[in-house]
Design a protein around this motif. Structure first.
Motif, short mmCIF file in Angstrom:
data_model
loop_
_atom_site.label_atom_id
_atom_site.label_comp_id
_atom_site.label_asym_id
_atom_site.label_seq_id
_atom_site.Cartn_x
_atom_site.Cartn_y
_atom_site.Cartn_z
N PRO A 69 0.76 -1.41 0.13
CA PRO A 69 0.06 0.07 -0.10
C PRO A 69 0.72 1.21 0.10
O PRO A 69 1.92 1.10 0.15
CB PRO A 69 -0.92 -0.22 1.19
CG PRO A 69 -0.09 -1.11 2.04
CD PRO A 69 0.72 -2.07 1.26
N GLY A 70 0.14 2.44 0.08
CA GLY A 70 0.95 3.77 -0.12
C GLY A 70 1.59 3.77 1.01
O GLY A 70 2.77 4.54 0.73
N SER A 71 1.60 3.25 2.33
CA SER A 71 2.58 3.68 3.26
C SER A 71 3.73 2.95 2.85
O SER A 71 4.98 3.42 3.15
CB SER A 71 1.97 2.91 4.55
OG SER A 71 0.73 3.53 4.90
N PHE A 96 0.05 12.98 7.76
CA PHE A 96 0.93 12.15 6.52
C PHE A 96 2.35 12.79 6.75
O PHE A 96 3.31 11.95 6.48
CB PHE A 96 0.53 11.98 5.17
CG PHE A 96 -1.02 11.08 5.17
CD1 PHE A 96 -0.66 9.72 5.62
CD2 PHE A 96 -2.14 11.55 5.11
CE1 PHE A 96 -1.73 8.80 5.42
CE2 PHE A 96 -3.27 10.75 5.58
CZ PHE A 96 -3.04 9.29 5.54
N ARG A 99 4.01 11.23 9.56
CA ARG A 99 4.62 9.83 9.22
C ARG A 99 5.93 10.01 8.59
O ARG A 99 6.85 9.24 8.61
CB ARG A 99 3.65 9.10 8.39
CG ARG A 99 2.20 8.69 9.17
CD ARG A 99 1.74 7.72 8.24
NE ARG A 99 0.18 7.32 9.08
CZ ARG A 99 -0.40 6.63 8.46
NH1 ARG A 99 -0.31 6.00 7.33
NH2 ARG A 99 -1.46 6.16 9.35
N VAL A 143 3.74 16.41 1.42
CA VAL A 143 2.54 15.76 1.02
C VAL A 143 1.90 16.80 0.11
O VAL A 143 1.49 17.92 0.40
CB VAL A 143 1.40 15.37 2.26
CG1 VAL A 143 0.41 14.85 1.65
CG2 VAL A 143 2.45 14.78 3.06
N ALA A 145 -1.22 16.45 -1.50
CA ALA A 145 -2.68 16.36 -1.09
C ALA A 145 -2.86 15.81 0.41
O ALA A 145 -2.79 14.50 0.32
CB ALA A 145 -3.60 15.84 -2.27
N THR A 147 -4.79 14.34 2.97
CA THR A 147 -5.85 13.76 3.03
C THR A 147 -6.57 13.78 4.48
O THR A 147 -7.81 13.70 4.63
CB THR A 147 -5.84 12.17 2.59
OG1 THR A 147 -5.02 12.01 1.56
CG2 THR A 147 -7.25 11.60 2.28
N ASP A 172 4.65 12.86 -1.49
CA ASP A 172 3.32 12.01 -1.29
C ASP A 172 2.20 12.58 -2.26
O ASP A 172 1.70 13.61 -2.22
CB ASP A 172 2.83 12.18 0.00
CG ASP A 172 1.67 11.32 0.51
OD1 ASP A 172 0.88 11.25 -0.29
OD2 ASP A 172 1.64 10.73 1.51
N VAL A 174 -0.43 10.27 -2.88
CA VAL A 174 -1.37 9.27 -2.83
C VAL A 174 -2.92 9.68 -3.05
O VAL A 174 -3.42 8.97 -3.96
CB VAL A 174 -1.21 8.73 -1.25
CG1 VAL A 174 -2.28 7.62 -1.15
CG2 VAL A 174 0.16 8.09 -1.07
N THR A 175 -3.34 10.84 -2.46
CA THR A 175 -4.42 11.23 -3.01
C THR A 175 -4.54 12.27 -4.17
O THR A 175 -5.55 12.31 -4.71
CB THR A 175 -5.07 11.97 -1.69
OG1 THR A 175 -5.42 10.88 -0.98
CG2 THR A 175 -6.17 12.61 -1.91
N GLN A 197 -5.68 3.15 -4.41
CA GLN A 197 -7.34 2.91 -3.76
C GLN A 197 -7.62 4.45 -3.57
O GLN A 197 -8.68 4.49 -3.18
CB GLN A 197 -7.32 2.19 -2.52
CG GLN A 197 -6.84 2.90 -1.23
CD GLN A 197 -5.33 2.88 -1.06
OE1 GLN A 197 -4.63 2.86 -1.91
NE2 GLN A 197 -4.97 3.09 0.14
N LYS A 198 -7.27 5.42 -4.17
CA LYS A 198 -7.60 6.66 -3.88
C LYS A 198 -8.36 7.22 -5.32
O LYS A 198 -9.11 6.66 -5.73
CB LYS A 198 -6.74 7.47 -3.29
CG LYS A 198 -6.10 6.86 -2.07
CD LYS A 198 -6.29 7.74 -0.79
CE LYS A 198 -5.68 6.94 0.27
NZ LYS A 198 -5.26 7.50 1.48
C1 LIG Z 1 -3.98 7.13 2.36
C2 LIG Z 1 -2.70 7.89 2.33
C3 LIG Z 1 -1.35 7.40 2.58
C4 LIG Z 1 -1.35 5.71 2.94
O1 LIG Z 1 -1.88 5.02 2.00
P1 LIG Z 1 -1.95 3.32 2.32
O2 LIG Z 1 -2.49 2.79 1.21
O3 LIG Z 1 -3.25 3.39 3.33
O4 LIG Z 1 -1.17 2.86 2.93
C5 LIG Z 1 -0.27 8.01 2.58
N1 LIG Z 1 -0.49 9.30 2.26
C6 LIG Z 1 -1.45 9.83 2.12
C7 LIG Z 1 -1.61 11.50 1.69
C8 LIG Z 1 -2.89 9.10 1.90
O5 LIG Z 1 -4.04 9.77 1.79
#
Ligand SMILES: *Cc1c(COP(=O)(O)O)cnc(C)c1O
Length: 375
Positions: A69-71, A96, A99, A143, A145, A147, A172, A174-175, A197-198
């Motif tokens: 996953p994204g993490s 994020f 993190r 980051v 976006a 989330t 990042d 991800v979103t 998945q986003k």
């Molecule tokens: C969802 C998300 C993550 C983590 O992604 P996962 O697939 O849940 O591990 C990291 N950064 C942002 C900005 C996110 O929205």
């Protein structure tokens, strides 16, 4: 009681992810599994790579879907690019960014944090001051976006700053990927990761990842080995790059990759610009409806993500009860507040396939009815 097959209902996913998946992508997921070194599968993986290059707007030859996953995409960037003792500037304006800070520390790096309010974008001015004060930093991480709050930061300006100071950028996305403009090459971003998945509306568990030549050069010139075997991208490179050089590193999640292939194909067929515009149009409709219901947005209009609408809970509304009512009565999932916004805000996602007219209409009518019943 005997355990039987799990038959989930069809929910409408309008939270912070996972998002609604189109029937077309779910169908792709259920196609017959082939071996992960099957020549046909390898051809499909080449297509996944070129579709990802399109989505990221990059020519980076290192552009892959990490089997996690994204993490894990986040972690892959840090473990590959940060060596013990490296100084990294981390921007923190939500969950994020924090993190990212933890990742740098776990890599033995030294962190300098640039803090901004939750709901605000990363301040480009503050980052510039910080880079001036720490010209020895090796990377700038932020980051695009957030989330957790729904704020969009200026990845173009931040990427340019990193370049001006000779640092790598770790981003990042991800979103953001597929939901708002993200131009990896034009903005000179070095290490960018996302999630399936986003706004790609694929099954969870894959992380699109791209490294620039400068990022690859940093990895090749490391003095210390990468502490994670699985995330060491020098080992994965051989699988994705050379023709006829596909060798075993780990078993690729074959069917999930079919699904990613299909969702990226849908994005390409729609066209990136059209997808960005669709997210914006649906956001505007949702915004008008939410404001009519008395909701206020957490983020200033200028920095608001179309795909993640964080709104404050109206006075006297029971957070858990309303969300449960939405789920039970309408099969509708919206997101709770995260971190500092827990119990204070909701996060309504309009990501990928979920960014549709009928979802906006359902969400608004369900909210209206549910707010009234809870009073
Ligand atoms: C969802 C998300 C993550 C983590 O992604 P996962 O697939 O849940 O591990 C990291 N950064 C942002 C900005 C996110 O929205």
């Amino acid at each position: 009681m005997a355990i039987t097959s799990f038959l989930p209902p069809r929910r409408i996913l309008m939270g912070p992810g996972p998002s609604d998946i189109s029937p077309q992508v779910l169908q792709a997921l259920s196609r017959p599994t082939v071996g992960h070194l099957d020549p046909l599968f390898i051809t499909m993986m080449d297509e996944v790579k070129s579709l990802l290059q399109y989505a990221f707007q990059t020519k980076n030859s290192f552009t892959i879907a990490l089997s996690a996953p994204g993490s894990a995409g986040m972690e892959a960037c840090f473990v590959n690019l940060v060596e013990p003792g490296d100084k990294v500037i981390v921007c923190r304006n939500g969950v994020f960014g924090e993190r990212m800070r933890e990742n740098v520390l776990r890599c033995g790096g030294e962190v300098v944090v640039v803090d901004d309010e939750w709901g605000a974008p990363v301040s480009v001015d503050k980052v510039e001051q910080t880079l001036k004060a720490h010209p020895d930093a090796k990377a700038l991480a932020f980051v695009h976006a957030e989330t957790s709050t729904g704020a969009l930061s200026d990845a173009q300006a931040l990427g340019a700053l990193a370049k001006r100071f000779g640092m790598l950028s770790i981003v990042d996305a991800v979103t953001s990927l597929g939901g708002v403009p993200l131009l990896v090459d034009e903005w000179q971003l070095d290490a960018v990761y996302s999630g399936s998945q986003k706004c790609l509306s694929c099954v969870p568990g894959l992380s699109p990842l791209t490294f620039s030549d400068a990022a690859i050069a940093k990895i090749s010139s490391r003095k210390t080995p990468i502490q994670s075997w699985f995330l060491d991208q020098t080992l994965v490179l051989a699988y994705w790059s050379g023709e006829g050089r596909r060798s075993y590193h780990h078993t690729a999640p074959v069917n999930s990759l079919y699904a990613l292939h299909e969702s990226l194909l849908m994005l390409q067929q729609e066209g990136l610009e059209n997808a960005w515009e669709r997210h914006q149009t649906m956001h505007q409709k949702l915004k008008v409806g939410l404001e009519n219901l008395g909701f206020e947005f957490v983020v200033d209009e200028a920095y608001r993500l179309p795909q993640l609408n964080a709104v404050y809970l109206p006075q006297g509304v029971n957070d858990g009860a309303v969300r449960q009512h939405l789920l039970k009565t309408y099969n509708l999932e919206i997101g709770a507040g995260l971190g500092g916004l827990a119990g204070k805000a909701w996060r309504i996602g309009l990501m990928g396939y979920a960014a549709r007219e009928e979802n906006v209409a359902l969400c608004l009518s369900a909210l209206e009815a549910s707010l009234n019943t809870s009073k």
